[in-house]
Design an enzyme around this catalytic site. Structure first.
Site, PDB file in Angstrom:
ATOM      1  N   ASP A 212       0.858  -1.184   0.000  1.00 48.25           N
ATOM      2  CA  ASP A 212       0.000   0.000   0.000  1.00 48.25           C
ATOM      3  C   ASP A 212       0.893   1.232   0.000  1.00 48.25           C
ATOM      4  O   ASP A 212       1.033   1.931   0.998  1.00 48.25           O
ATOM      5  CB  ASP A 212      -0.915  -0.012   1.225  1.00 48.25           C
ATOM      6  CG  ASP A 212      -1.966   1.095   1.158  1.00 48.25           C
ATOM      7  OD1 ASP A 212      -2.077   1.734   0.095  1.00 48.25           O
ATOM      8  OD2 ASP A 212      -2.654   1.317   2.171  1.00 48.25           O
ATOM      9  N   PHE A 213       1.520   1.487  -1.147  1.00 47.07           N
ATOM     10  CA  PHE A 213       2.409   2.639  -1.322  1.00 47.07           C
ATOM     11  C   PHE A 213       1.597   3.755  -1.973  1.00 47.07           C
ATOM     12  O   PHE A 213       1.246   3.663  -3.145  1.00 47.07           O
ATOM     13  CB  PHE A 213       3.605   2.276  -2.203  1.00 47.07           C
ATOM     14  CG  PHE A 213       4.718   1.562  -1.475  1.00 47.07           C
ATOM     15  CD1 PHE A 213       4.453   0.573  -0.540  1.00 47.07           C
ATOM     16  CD2 PHE A 213       6.046   1.884  -1.730  1.00 47.07           C
ATOM     17  CE1 PHE A 213       5.470  -0.090   0.132  1.00 47.07           C
ATOM     18  CE2 PHE A 213       7.081   1.239  -1.067  1.00 47.07           C
ATOM     19  CZ  PHE A 213       6.794   0.248  -0.133  1.00 47.07           C
ATOM     20  N   GLU A 214       1.309   4.783  -1.197  1.00 44.77           N
ATOM     21  CA  GLU A 214       0.515   5.912  -1.687  1.00 44.77           C
ATOM     22  C   GLU A 214       1.341   7.193  -1.666  1.00 44.77           C
ATOM     23  O   GLU A 214       2.278   7.321  -0.894  1.00 44.77           O
ATOM     24  CB  GLU A 214      -0.750   6.060  -0.837  1.00 44.77           C
ATOM     25  CG  GLU A 214      -1.631   4.811  -0.836  1.00 44.77           C
ATOM     26  CD  GLU A 214      -2.919   4.963  -0.063  1.00 44.77           C
ATOM     27  OE1 GLU A 214      -3.482   6.083  -0.057  1.00 44.77           O
ATOM     28  OE2 GLU A 214      -3.379   3.970   0.536  1.00 44.77           O
ATOM     29  N   TYR A 215       0.989   8.134  -2.545  1.00 41.61           N
ATOM     30  CA  TYR A 215       1.696   9.413  -2.678  1.00 41.61           C
ATOM     31  C   TYR A 215       3.142   9.197  -3.110  1.00 41.61           C
ATOM     32  O   TYR A 215       4.084   9.774  -2.569  1.00 41.61           O
ATOM     33  CB  TYR A 215       1.621  10.207  -1.365  1.00 41.61           C
ATOM     34  CG  TYR A 215       0.204  10.542  -0.958  1.00 41.61           C
ATOM     35  CD1 TYR A 215      -0.475  11.609  -1.558  1.00 41.61           C
ATOM     36  CD2 TYR A 215      -0.475   9.781  -0.027  1.00 41.61           C
ATOM     37  CE1 TYR A 215      -1.781  11.907  -1.221  1.00 41.61           C
ATOM     38  CE2 TYR A 215      -1.791  10.062   0.323  1.00 41.61           C
ATOM     39  CZ  TYR A 215      -2.432  11.128  -0.273  1.00 41.61           C
ATOM     40  OH  TYR A 215      -3.734  11.412   0.066  1.00 41.61           O
TER      41      TYR A 215
END
Length: 430
Positions: A212-215
């Site tokens: 869950d790698f966001e931004y």
């Protein structure tokens, strides 16, 4: 199965008579805590069992399952009130099967924090294919931080649900773009993180990993693809799988930090599955509106299937709503996140009818609190969930991913069970 929309003046007993079912069945199937208090616009599930069993003295759930040639998971799914536990008493009426044939086979994932209420967790597990435990954090030098996940793992294995190890670049304030850069742009550090992820998967026998790698910054896009490729290959060699979480884009050139670092086509080729996070259009600091309006969800999934094979795609479904104080002011007085059944309770307790926005396919209403301040509430109900499940069928997707499992939503799980054939996998704790 039918969805009944309550009209003014209706009662549970009157609705039951209309559909030829018992009032108790409606109360149980909808987990109504105050069945004498309904409000216009409220949704009620009407379920039609095909085969039932009245528990006799000396019966056990295992013996009943054997008697009807079904498995224990089916009994848990068909009888939400059991809470995923084998305890029964004489006189209880168990549903063995429903009349309605299941229309679509799908994988179902949900996210759970280690501090989830364990009764809620156990009640929900039968309806899942996988459970993503949220989340392992890591440092800028690539070391994993510990997570107390043993209890969640134990229950998942016992229920035959595959646990997935979620890894996220989080600090105390949320997702950290700089942390992502620090790890991805240093080959030694990214290799260390990967090695520690693989070691943890092996140690705890996770069925796979969820990134869950966001931004992600645009300049880190290629490095992230390389990381996903290498991790997927290593997991595949272990007989494990990789899922990645992606922001809901509608074009490859979409601007904004949430989107620019995610190359759908390259990532889709590198991973086993991808969850499109189709929620948070309505959010705590934004104006009132649907969390997952169906038109926006549809647009995001159209783009996703143009870039990623549909058999790899999971569509996000929100298990929450928001209560906004009015008037709305940007950055001021954020909305309160609520459970979906809490939305109905707020409407009932304040004597408000629930409306249904056809464009968003989402229920909403307004009420005044004890201080006289007006509020606007948007949430999910059986109608809105049915619209999302129909979209899953329309696009022939792999399945659905629920954010999150931390709040109850009995109607959702029962409707999902009646309509869909929920995929199961071979799971072992060893």
């Amino acid at each position: 199965m039918l969805i009944h929309i309550v009209a003014p003046g209706e009662t549970v007993s009157g609705i039951a008579a209309t559909y030829g079912v018992t009032a108790w069945q409606i109360i149980q199937d909808n987990q109504l805590t105050e069945p004498d208090r309904l409000t216009p616009g409220q949704n009620l599930l009407i379920l039609y069992p095909a085969i039932t069993h009245i528990v006799q003295k000396g019966d056990t759930l295992q013996h009943i399952a054997e008697q009807y040639a079904v498995d224990m998971i089916s009994l848990y799914r068909n009888n939400y009130f059991l809470g995923g536990k084998p305890f029964i008493v004489p006189g209880q009426k168990l549903t063995i099967s429903f009349r309605q044939p299941k229309s679509f086979r799908l994988s179902v994932n949900g996210y759970a924090y280690p501090f989830i209420n364990m009764d809620l967790y156990q009640a929900t597990l039968p309806y899942l294919t996988t459970v993503s435990i949220f989340a392992y954090r890591f440092t800028s030098d690539g070391h994993l931080l510990p997570l107390e996940d043993e209890q969640l793992l134990r229950h998942a294995f016992a229920m035959g649900v595959m646990p997935v190890m979620t890894v996220a670049p989080l600090n105390d304030d949320g997702f950290d773009s700089q942390l992502i850069s620090d790890v991805l742009q240093n080959q030694m550090v990214s290799r260390r993180l990967m090695d520690e992820i693989l070691a943890m998967v092996q140690e705890k026998n996770y069925g796979g990993v969820d990134l869950d790698f966001e931004y992600i910054r645009a300049e880190d896009s290629e490095a992230y693809v390389r990381f996903v490729q290498l991790l997927q290959q290593a997991l595949q060699n272990m007989g494990k799988t990789l899922n990645i979480d992606l922001a809901p884009k509608t074009s490859s050139s979409q601007s904004g930090l949430l989107y620019e670092g995610q190359d759908y086509a390259a990532l889709g080729e590198a991973t086993d599955t991808a969850l499109i996070m189709t929620y948070e259009w309505g959010y705590a600091y934004g104006p009132p509106g649907a969390v997952a309006p169906i038109d926006q969800v549809r647009a995001a999934m159209w783009f996703a299937i143009s870039q990623i094979p549909r058999e790899k795609l999971l569509m996000g479904i929100p298990n929450y709503g928001y209560d906004w104080p009015l008037p709305f002011s940007q950055g001021q007085n954020p909305a309160q996140s609520i459970a979906n059944p809490q939305g109905v309770e707020l409407a009932v307790n304040n004597g408000r009818a629930i409306f249904y926005d056809e464009n968003a396919a989402t229920p909403w209403f307004r009420y005044r609190d004890q201080q006289g301040r007006e509020h606007e509430v948007w949430f999910e109900d059986p109608q809105s969930i049915n619209a999302k499940l129909s979209l899953l069928r329309q696009f022939s997707l792999k399945g659905a991913g629920y954010w999150s499992l931390m709040r109850p939503f009995p109607q959702n799980w029962q409707m999902l069970n009646v309509l869909m054939d929920i995929e199961r996998r071979d799971v072992s704790s060893k």
